[in-house]
Design an enzyme around this catalytic site. Structure first.
Site, PDB file in Angstrom:
ATOM      1  N   ASP A   1       0.830  -1.207   0.000  1.00  0.00           N
ATOM      2  CA  ASP A   1       0.000   0.000   0.000  1.00  0.00           C
ATOM      3  C   ASP A   1       0.863   1.255   0.000  1.00  0.00           C
ATOM      4  O   ASP A   1       1.864   1.334   0.736  1.00  0.00           O
ATOM      5  CB  ASP A   1      -0.848   0.039   1.285  1.00  0.00           C
ATOM      6  CG  ASP A   1      -2.261  -0.448   1.048  1.00  0.00           C
ATOM      7  OD1 ASP A   1      -2.778  -0.274  -0.067  1.00  0.00           O
ATOM      8  OD2 ASP A   1      -2.844  -1.000   1.996  1.00  0.00           O
TER       9      ASP A   1
ATOM     10  N   GLU B   1     -13.802  -2.726  -1.760  1.00  0.00           N
ATOM     11  CA  GLU B   1     -14.003  -2.969  -0.322  1.00  0.00           C
ATOM     12  C   GLU B   1     -15.379  -2.505   0.138  1.00  0.00           C
ATOM     13  O   GLU B   1     -15.845  -1.411  -0.219  1.00  0.00           O
ATOM     14  CB  GLU B   1     -12.917  -2.242   0.500  1.00  0.00           C
ATOM     15  CG  GLU B   1     -13.132  -2.432   2.010  1.00  0.00           C
ATOM     16  CD  GLU B   1     -11.938  -2.104   2.876  1.00  0.00           C
ATOM     17  OE1 GLU B   1     -10.875  -1.715   2.349  1.00  0.00           O
ATOM     18  OE2 GLU B   1     -12.083  -2.226   4.111  1.00  0.00           O
TER      19      GLU B   1
HETATM   20  O1  KIV Z   1      -4.689  -2.316   4.187  1.00  0.00           O
HETATM   21  C1  KIV Z   1      -5.211  -3.389   3.869  1.00  0.00           C
HETATM   22  O2  KIV Z   1      -4.993  -4.445   4.483  1.00  0.00           O
HETATM   23  C2  KIV Z   1      -6.131  -3.383   2.736  1.00  0.00           C
HETATM   24  C3  KIV Z   1      -6.991  -4.585   2.547  1.00  0.00           C
HETATM   25  C4  KIV Z   1      -8.002  -4.656   3.614  1.00  0.00           C
HETATM   26  C5  KIV Z   1      -7.573  -4.645   1.202  1.00  0.00           C
HETATM   27  O3  KIV Z   1      -6.193  -2.444   2.019  1.00  0.00           O
END
Ligand code: KIV
Length: 278
Positions: free
Chosen positions: A91, A190
């Site tokens: 991310d 989500e």
């Molecule tokens: O940060 C995370 O774990 C996510 C998932 C829930 C898709 O973005």
């Protein structure tokens, strides 16, 4: 003669392979933040997601907003080192990409160069399409994230499911189209109601990976700690508990504590005996 060890061949699942899974065998994705967990999950999953959920799960933060790029790089590097099969996706944390496409590229480049991830994920639809295109054109594979956006928890007003309101559902559908058109290779969807999860999946040519978005999606992702019972009793409705490791860990700690207090641990077999001299 110098001894030489050939590097281990890297046969990770690639971004084009994931992209080609649209409408095929569902993509399996779980979060991983540490080396031991990544090692255990790697043989079973297609994607190891170093999610910024690590802020809450690992660091006990109230939301994902306090997660830094440095945290993401350190955890992503551990996951890459401990895996060899799954595609590792990290991310982009809050504040590391929203300002401009150039800022997003700088953050993504650090995750790829310093941690070795194969792709990055960012939250947002239409508003992020230009950034997605900028990254993709420069060799950064991008996983989208639409629907409920944890980094926008304050703007969205909580973690409830999206898409009951027709205008909201239409906007999320536009988001999916925008990031698919911008070149994302797949997208997380989500916390949306089932008809919307299905509609987005049918409307776009890239795989959708659902979390609370129904079985209509092209794949599924869960936060591993939720799935194995490490995050407590209250988990979202869409989580299925496949193990109760929290209970096991609590019982192990209590048994250990009893043994230590009763001087049953360590026993002779767990003790170094003195070696006879000479
Ligand atoms: O940060 C995370 O774990 C996510 C998932 C829930 C898709 O973005």
């Amino acid at each position: 003669m110098t001894s030489y060890m050939a590097p281990r061949p890297v046969r990770r699942i690639s971004v084009p392979q994931l992209r080609a899974r649209k409408g095929q065998v569902p993509i399996v994705c779980l979060t991983a933040y540490t080396a031991p967990v990544a090692r255990l999950l790697d043989p079973s999953v297609d994607v190891l997601l170093v999610g910024d959920s690590l802020g809450m799960v690992v660091y006990g933060l109230p939301s994902t907003l306090g997660v830094t790029l440095e945290m993401m790089i350190a955890h992503s590097a551990a996951v890459v080192r401990a895996s060899s099969r799954a595609c590792v996706v990290a991310d982009l944390p809050f504040g590391s990409y929203q300002q401009s496409p150039a800022q997003a590229f700088a953050a993504a480049a650090r995750l790829m160069a310093e941690a070795g991830v194969g792709a990055v994920k960012l939250e947002g639809g239409e508003a992020m399409a230009e950034t997605v295109r900028f990254l993709v054109d420069r060799g950064v594979p991008v996983m989208g994230h639409i629907g409920l956006l944890p980094q926008s928890v304050h703007a969205q007003g909580g973690y409830g499911a999206r898409g009951n309101d027709p205008a909201e559902a239409a906007a999320i559908l536009r988001d999916g189209r925008a990031i698919a058109d911008a070149g994302a290779f797949c997208t997380v969807v989500e916390g949306v109601v089932e008809p919307l999860g299905r509609a987005v999946t049918e409307a776009i040519a890239i795989p959708t990976i659902g979390i609370g978005a129904s079985s209509a999606c092209d794949g599924q992702v869960l936060v591993t700690d939720d799935m194995v019972g490490l995050t407590g009793e209250r988990v979202p409705r869409f989580v299925r508990g496949y193990a109760r490791l929290g209970v096991t860990l609590g019982e192990a700690a209590a048994a250990y504590a009893e043994d230590v207090r009763a001087r049953r641990f360590p026993a002779a077999a767990e003790t170094y005996a003195e070696k006879p001299a000479g």
